[in-house]
Motif scaffolding. Structure first.
Motif, PDB file in Angstrom:
ATOM      1  N   LEU A   1       0.839  -1.203   0.000  1.00  0.00           N
ATOM      2  CA  LEU A   1       0.000   0.000   0.000  1.00  0.00           C
ATOM      3  C   LEU A   1       0.870   1.248   0.000  1.00  0.00           C
ATOM      4  O   LEU A   1       0.601   2.200  -0.738  1.00  0.00           O
ATOM      5  CB  LEU A   1      -0.932  -0.007   1.213  1.00  0.00           C
ATOM      6  N   MET A   2       1.928   1.230   0.789  1.00  0.00           N
ATOM      7  CA  MET A   2       2.806   2.403   0.845  1.00  0.00           C
ATOM      8  C   MET A   2       3.482   2.647  -0.505  1.00  0.00           C
ATOM      9  O   MET A   2       3.605   3.794  -0.952  1.00  0.00           O
ATOM     10  CB  MET A   2       3.853   2.209   1.950  1.00  0.00           C
ATOM     11  N   ALA A   3       3.907   1.590  -1.171  1.00  0.00           N
ATOM     12  CA  ALA A   3       4.527   1.732  -2.494  1.00  0.00           C
ATOM     13  C   ALA A   3       3.527   2.306  -3.498  1.00  0.00           C
ATOM     14  O   ALA A   3       3.873   3.172  -4.311  1.00  0.00           O
ATOM     15  CB  ALA A   3       5.049   0.384  -2.975  1.00  0.00           C
ATOM     16  N   ALA A   4       2.278   1.843  -3.430  1.00  0.00           N
ATOM     17  CA  ALA A   4       1.253   2.347  -4.342  1.00  0.00           C
ATOM     18  C   ALA A   4       0.951   3.816  -4.065  1.00  0.00           C
ATOM     19  O   ALA A   4       0.829   4.620  -4.997  1.00  0.00           O
ATOM     20  CB  ALA A   4      -0.017   1.503  -4.215  1.00  0.00           C
ATOM     21  N   LEU A   5       0.836   4.176  -2.784  1.00  0.00           N
ATOM     22  CA  LEU A   5       0.589   5.576  -2.425  1.00  0.00           C
ATOM     23  C   LEU A   5       1.717   6.473  -2.921  1.00  0.00           C
ATOM     24  O   LEU A   5       1.473   7.535  -3.496  1.00  0.00           O
ATOM     25  CB  LEU A   5       0.460   5.707  -0.902  1.00  0.00           C
ATOM     26  N   THR A   6       2.940   6.041  -2.687  1.00  0.00           N
ATOM     27  CA  THR A   6       4.101   6.824  -3.100  1.00  0.00           C
ATOM     28  C   THR A   6       4.133   6.992  -4.612  1.00  0.00           C
ATOM     29  O   THR A   6       4.387   8.079  -5.131  1.00  0.00           O
ATOM     30  CB  THR A   6       5.397   6.142  -2.612  1.00  0.00           C
ATOM     31  N   SER A   7       3.851   5.910  -5.310  1.00  0.00           N
ATOM     32  CA  SER A   7       3.839   5.950  -6.773  1.00  0.00           C
ATOM     33  C   SER A   7       2.767   6.910  -7.283  1.00  0.00           C
ATOM     34  O   SER A   7       3.036   7.788  -8.117  1.00  0.00           O
ATOM     35  CB  SER A   7       3.604   4.535  -7.298  1.00  0.00           C
ATOM     36  N   PHE A   8       1.549   6.776  -6.785  1.00  0.00           N
ATOM     37  CA  PHE A   8       0.446   7.626  -7.221  1.00  0.00           C
ATOM     38  C   PHE A   8       0.741   9.092  -6.918  1.00  0.00           C
ATOM     39  O   PHE A   8       0.531   9.979  -7.758  1.00  0.00           O
ATOM     40  CB  PHE A   8      -0.857   7.185  -6.545  1.00  0.00           C
TER      41      PHE A   8
END
Length: 193
Positions: A72-79
């Motif tokens: 989730l953190m990787a997705a948030l950072t990416s977005f």
């Protein structure tokens, strides 16, 4: 999926998100999906990005009871690397307005402020905080904003100073408030009398 990059009316995109079950897709797929979104050309419109921020992250973030998974953190950072403004308007605003402590949500917002958001979005988060009554929950977010060491525009700094002065009596015993005022006086000594 290429339809996402094309102009769709709100109900069409929301329907597509519902069909793809984006709000409940497994977290390991979120990062891949967000990387795919970043590669789309043309870029998503603000409205499309806001709808996707809501569909992908809002429920997940508001329901956190422990630190977010690495997926989730990787997705948030990416977005947030490309669509941080719509993310702030949709997800961060909802977190800030959520009643109660929301410790994990507040920590997440602080982490995003410290590590992911561009300076103009950090200022947006501070503006959102200052639009509501200051609370213990919001103090760490303001602290994270000041920790960025970005220079605040004079009007935002003035509003922050005014808000902290007005709320001083309510936070007479708050250690977080004392830390916040100390940090502000250290950073903006010449502008704060």
């Amino acid at each position: 999926l290429s339809l996402i990059s094309h102009p769709l009316c709100h109900p069409q995109l929301e329907g597509l998100c519902s069909f793809l079950q984006l709000s409940v897709c497994p977290e390991p797929f979120l990062g891949c999906f967000c990387r795919w979104l970043l590669a789309l050309t043309p870029d998503l419109s603000y409205t499309s990005a806001a709808i996707l921020a809501e569909q992908l992250f809002l429920r997940r973030v508001l329901s956190l009871t422990q630190p977010p998974s690495r997926h989730l953190m990787a997705a948030l950072t990416s977005f947030c690397s490309k669509y941080s403004q719509p993310f702030c308007h949709v997800v961060v605003a909802a977190v800030l307005q959520e009643p109660g402590e929301g410790a994990e949500q507040t920590k997440l917002v602080c982490e995003l402020v410290e590590d992911c958001l561009e300076p103009h979005c950090v200022q947006l988060v501070l503006s959102q905080v200052l639009e509501m009554p200051l609370s213990e929950k919001l103090l760490p977010v303001v602290q994270a904003v000041l920790g960025r060491q970005d220079v605040l525009p004079p009007e935002l700094l003035d509003l922050l100073v005014l808000t902290l002065c007005r709320q001083a009596s309510a936070f007479a015993t708050s250690l977080d408030y004392a830390k916040l005022v100390t940090a502000m006086l250290t950073m903006y000594q010449s502008q704060v009398s």
